[in-house]
Design a protein around this motif. Structure first.
Motif, short mmCIF file in Angstrom:
data_model
loop_
_atom_site.label_atom_id
_atom_site.label_comp_id
_atom_site.label_asym_id
_atom_site.label_seq_id
_atom_site.Cartn_x
_atom_site.Cartn_y
_atom_site.Cartn_z
N LEU A 19 5.82 33.06 10.56
CA LEU A 19 5.92 34.24 10.68
C LEU A 19 6.72 34.68 12.27
O LEU A 19 6.29 35.64 12.89
N LYS A 49 4.14 39.53 3.43
CA LYS A 49 5.01 38.93 4.18
C LYS A 49 5.48 37.60 4.37
O LYS A 49 6.67 37.03 4.22
N GLN A 85 8.88 35.77 3.06
CA GLN A 85 9.55 34.68 3.89
C GLN A 85 9.90 33.59 3.15
O GLN A 85 10.90 32.92 2.99
#
Length: 251
Positions: A18, A244, A248
Motif C-alpha cells: 500500500l 484496501k 489493490q
C-alpha cells in the motif's frame, strides 16, 4: 570503539505494501546485528496493518517509514498481503528482533551500550533489571520512562548526545515513537534506533505475549485485544487495511 561482529550483508530486497516499503530478508537479526556492530546508523520500523493505515492519514509518518533503513513485516496483515502477492515470507515480530539485538549487544559488552526510553514510570527500569539478570554482560547506559517533563526531555537529549549509546529502544507507541526517533536520531548517528511499542511491559512481566498457536495462526491481535479491550477502535484499522489490500490486488 566499534563492536566486533559480522560483515555487513547484502542489501535487503524491497517490496511495497500500500505504498510503503517492506524489506525482505531471511535473517533480520544477523543483518541488523552486522550494522549495529559496525556503528552504521539504522532506524528500524515494525510495520503492521494499523501503522500502514495511520501512515495514509499522516504524511510525516509515511515519509519516515519510506526513509528508514529497515522496515520489517511485523503484522499478520502484512504477511498475508505479501503471500497474496507471491512472497512466501514469515512474520518478524519486533519484540523478537529487539531481543535478538539485546543478546548480541550483551556479547559485545561495554563496547555496545544500550538505552531504554519509554513506558510508564518504573516499567522500563524493571525491564532493564530482568534483562540484566538474564544477560549480566549487557551494558545498560541509561533508562528513562515516557512520562517526563519538557526539562527532563531536554536532559535526555543531552545525555544521549554525550553518552552515544549504540542501541536505543523506544517504547512510546505508534506513531509517537517513530516521530521521536526521526527527530532525534541525529544525536547518535551511529546508533540503531527501534520503536518497540509495549515490549517494555512484557519484559517487565506486566503483560504476556499471545500463546504461540495464536501467533502461528495470525491471531496475536485478538489476544492483544483481549488484554487491552480499549484498543478496539484502533483495531478497526485491520478491516480497513484488508479492504484496501484486496482492492489493490484486484486492480
Amino acid at each position: 570503539m566499534l563492536c566486533k561482529g559480522p560483515a555487513v550483508l547484502e542489501a535487503p530486497e524491497q517490496f511495497t505494501v500500500l505504498g510503503l516499503p517492506v524489506h525482505l530478508l531471511n535473517d533480520y537479526g544477523n543483518w541488523l546485528g552486522s550494522r549495529l556492530s559496525q556503528g552504521i546508523g539504522t532506524h528500524v520500523i515494525t510495520l503492521n496493518a494499523e501503522m500502514t493505515i495511520q501512515a495514509e492519514r499522516h504524511e510525516t509518518l509515511a515519509q519516515i517509514i519510506r526513509q528508514s533503513e529497515l522496515v520489517i513485516p511485523d503484522g499478520a496483515g502484512i504477511i498475508l498481503y505479501l503471500r497474496l502477492r507471491g512472497q512466501r515470507r514469515r512474520r518478524c515480530p519486533g519484540i523478537e528482533l529487539a531481543e535478538s539485538l539485546l543478546q548480541q549487544a550483551a556479547q559485545w559488552g561495554a563496547s555496545c551500550p544500550v538505552f531504554f526510553y519509554g513506558g510508564a514510570p518504573g516499567v522500563a527500569a524493571q525491564a532493564v533489571k530482568n534483562w540484566q539478570e538474564q544477560l549480566p554482560q549487557l551494558a545498560i547506559q541509561g533508562v528513562t520512562d515516557g512520562y517526563i517533563s519538557e526539562e527532563a526531555q531536554q536532559e535526555l537529549q543531552h545525555t544521549l548526545q554525550k553518552k552515544q549509546p549504540r542501541l536505543i529502544l523506544v517504547g512510546l507507541g505508534v506513531p509517537r515513537q517513530e516521530l521521536w526517533i526521526a527527530q532525534h536520531r541525529h544525536l547518535c548517528p551511529q546508533a540503531t534506533w527501534m520503536g518497540i511499542g509495549g515490549s517494555f511491559d512484557i519484559w517487565a512481566g506486566n503483560k504476556s505475549r499471545a500463546p504461540a498457536w495464536l501467533g502461528d495462526n495470525h491471531l496475536e491481535w485478538l489476544y492483544r485485544l483481549y488484554q487491552e479491550p480499549w484498543r478496539w477502535r484502533r483495531m478497526m484499522a485491520l478491516p480497513h487495511f484488508a479492504l484496501k489490500a484486496l482492492a489493490q490486488l484486484r486492480a
